[in-house]
Design a protein around this motif. Structure first.
Motif, PDB file in Angstrom:
ATOM      1  N   ASP A  75      74.315 -43.996 -62.729  1.00 28.66           N
ATOM      2  CA  ASP A  75      75.650 -44.254 -62.196  1.00 28.66           C
ATOM      3  C   ASP A  75      75.731 -44.212 -60.674  1.00 28.66           C
ATOM      4  N   GLY A  76      74.579 -44.277 -60.004  1.00 24.84           N
ATOM      5  CA  GLY A  76      74.593 -44.255 -58.543  1.00 24.84           C
ATOM      6  C   GLY A  76      75.005 -42.939 -57.935  1.00 24.84           C
ATOM      7  N   GLY A  77      75.016 -41.881 -58.745  1.00 27.80           N
ATOM      8  CA  GLY A  77      75.391 -40.568 -58.231  1.00 27.80           C
ATOM      9  C   GLY A  77      76.854 -40.213 -58.431  1.00 27.80           C
ATOM     10  N   PRO A 129      75.892 -45.318 -68.455  1.00 32.25           N
ATOM     11  CA  PRO A 129      76.013 -46.181 -67.274  1.00 32.25           C
ATOM     12  C   PRO A 129      77.300 -45.892 -66.509  1.00 32.25           C
ATOM     13  N   GLY A 130      77.222 -46.080 -65.199  1.00 34.11           N
ATOM     14  CA  GLY A 130      78.418 -46.073 -64.374  1.00 34.11           C
ATOM     15  C   GLY A 130      78.990 -47.481 -64.314  1.00 34.11           C
ATOM     16  N   GLY A 144      74.975 -59.464 -74.485  1.00 40.87           N
ATOM     17  CA  GLY A 144      75.846 -59.076 -73.381  1.00 40.87           C
ATOM     18  C   GLY A 144      75.058 -58.901 -72.096  1.00 40.87           C
ATOM     19  N   GLY A 145      75.760 -58.563 -71.028  1.00 38.89           N
ATOM     20  CA  GLY A 145      75.091 -58.408 -69.739  1.00 38.89           C
ATOM     21  C   GLY A 145      74.014 -57.349 -69.766  1.00 38.89           C
ATOM     22  N   ILE A 146      74.317 -56.190 -70.337  1.00 39.67           N
ATOM     23  CA  ILE A 146      73.315 -55.137 -70.450  1.00 39.67           C
ATOM     24  C   ILE A 146      72.314 -55.468 -71.545  1.00 39.67           C
ATOM     25  N   GLY A 147      72.775 -56.034 -72.649  1.00 37.95           N
ATOM     26  CA  GLY A 147      71.883 -56.368 -73.752  1.00 37.95           C
ATOM     27  C   GLY A 147      70.771 -57.307 -73.337  1.00 37.95           C
ATOM     28  N   ALA A 148      71.110 -58.338 -72.578  1.00 34.75           N
ATOM     29  CA  ALA A 148      70.092 -59.286 -72.125  1.00 34.75           C
ATOM     30  C   ALA A 148      69.071 -58.601 -71.226  1.00 34.75           C
ATOM     31  N   GLY A 161      75.824 -50.708 -60.080  1.00 33.53           N
ATOM     32  CA  GLY A 161      74.567 -50.810 -60.802  1.00 33.53           C
ATOM     33  C   GLY A 161      74.336 -52.218 -61.295  1.00 33.53           C
ATOM     34  N   THR A 162      73.097 -52.517 -61.634  1.00 32.92           N
ATOM     35  CA  THR A 162      72.754 -53.803 -62.229  1.00 32.92           C
ATOM     36  C   THR A 162      72.330 -53.578 -63.676  1.00 32.92           C
ATOM     37  N   PRO A 163      72.443 -54.602 -64.508  1.00 31.28           N
ATOM     38  CA  PRO A 163      71.953 -54.451 -65.885  1.00 31.28           C
ATOM     39  C   PRO A 163      70.497 -54.021 -65.947  1.00 31.28           C
ATOM     40  N   ASP A 164      69.678 -54.490 -64.999  1.00 26.96           N
ATOM     41  CA  ASP A 164      68.269 -54.094 -65.000  1.00 26.96           C
ATOM     42  C   ASP A 164      68.092 -52.605 -64.719  1.00 26.96           C
ATOM     43  N   ASP A 165      69.012 -51.993 -63.970  1.00 25.98           N
ATOM     44  CA  ASP A 165      68.946 -50.545 -63.772  1.00 25.98           C
ATOM     45  C   ASP A 165      69.020 -49.818 -65.119  1.00 25.98           C
TER      46      ASP A 165
END
Length: 239
Positions: free
Chosen positions: A233-235, A175-176, A17-21, A205-209
């Motif tokens: 979550d960017g705050g 994650p946000g 997935g996006g976060i998994g990768a 946020g980005t997956p890399d975050d």
């Protein structure tokens, strides 16, 4: 130059997935070795990554995963990232919808944590990281998803207490709104853009975050941290 995860073997579910990768990229960039797991049909469509196709909700799935990890000589970390969402009003959530979300989002992390604990305990500073969500705070239209992530957060605390004496830490990442293909379902992308405009950091946020935060929790830089939830979550959630 050494990496934060040099020589460490990490099991990652939902690896395509996006976060998994991003998790795989981040772990490997810090010297870790990844055992990736995703659904067989997803693996068959991918073809570009070395990921094992396992339906983690199927009978005997954790035994197969255990065998894959033993073939590596053990594992030092488990990242429970696999998850599914169901968006509908409470009145439109069926029993099957509820059971399906719980099976993937909560039952699988429980079974993997239980069945891989001996392998994790055989190493040093082993770590479980559960990917939860800001959904633990509760939102309309996704009651099963929210409940599953809230349960996963509490499971994380229980694992920290029970497994800590065996040298295993357990923490959660929440994650946000992360810019992945999941936002392209329904009205999520429009909602995410609106939320992002009001965040202190003014962006999605980005997956890399998420990947960078997970690496930190997997590493010995966080060796005195367990039972905690880190909101990436960017705050958005500030208390």
């Amino acid at each position: 130059m050494t990496g934060l995860l040099d020589g460490r073997r990490i099991l990652v579910t939902g690896a395509l997935g996006g976060i998994g990768a991003a998790l795989i990229r981040s772990i490997e960039a810090e010297g870790g070795e990844v055992v990736g797991i995703d659904r067989p049909e997803v693996v068959a469509r991918d073809g570009a990554h070395t990921v094992h196709g396992v339906d983690l909700t199927a009978e005997g799935a954790t035994t197969r995963v255990h065998d894959l990890c033993r073939a590596l000589g053990g594992i030092d970390g488990l990242v429970n990232n696999a998850g599914i969402e169901h968006r509908a009003a409470l009145s439109e959530h069926t029993d099957d919808d509820w059971s399906r979300v719980m099976a993937v989002n909560l039952d699988v992390p429980f079974r993997l944590s239980r069945d891989l604990a001996d392998l994790l305990a055989a190493g040093s500073d082993a770590t479980i990281v559960n990917i939860c969500s800001i959904a633990v705070t509760g939102f309309a239209g996704q009651v099963a998803y929210d409940a599953s992530k809230g349960g996963l957060q509490t499971l994380t605390r229980s694992l920290a207490v029970e497994l800590g004496p065996r040298g295993i830490r357990a923490n959660a990442i929440c994650p946000g709104f992360i810019d992945t293909p999941m936002l392209d379902t329904g009205d999520l992308r429009g909602l995410a853009a609106k939320v992002a405009r009001g965040l202190p950091l003014r962006r999605l946020g980005t997956p890399d975050d998420i990947g960078h935060a997970v690496v930190w929790l997997l590493s010995d830089r966080s060796r005195y941290i367990t039972g905690q939830s880190l909101y990436v979550d960017g705050g958005m959630i500030r208390s």
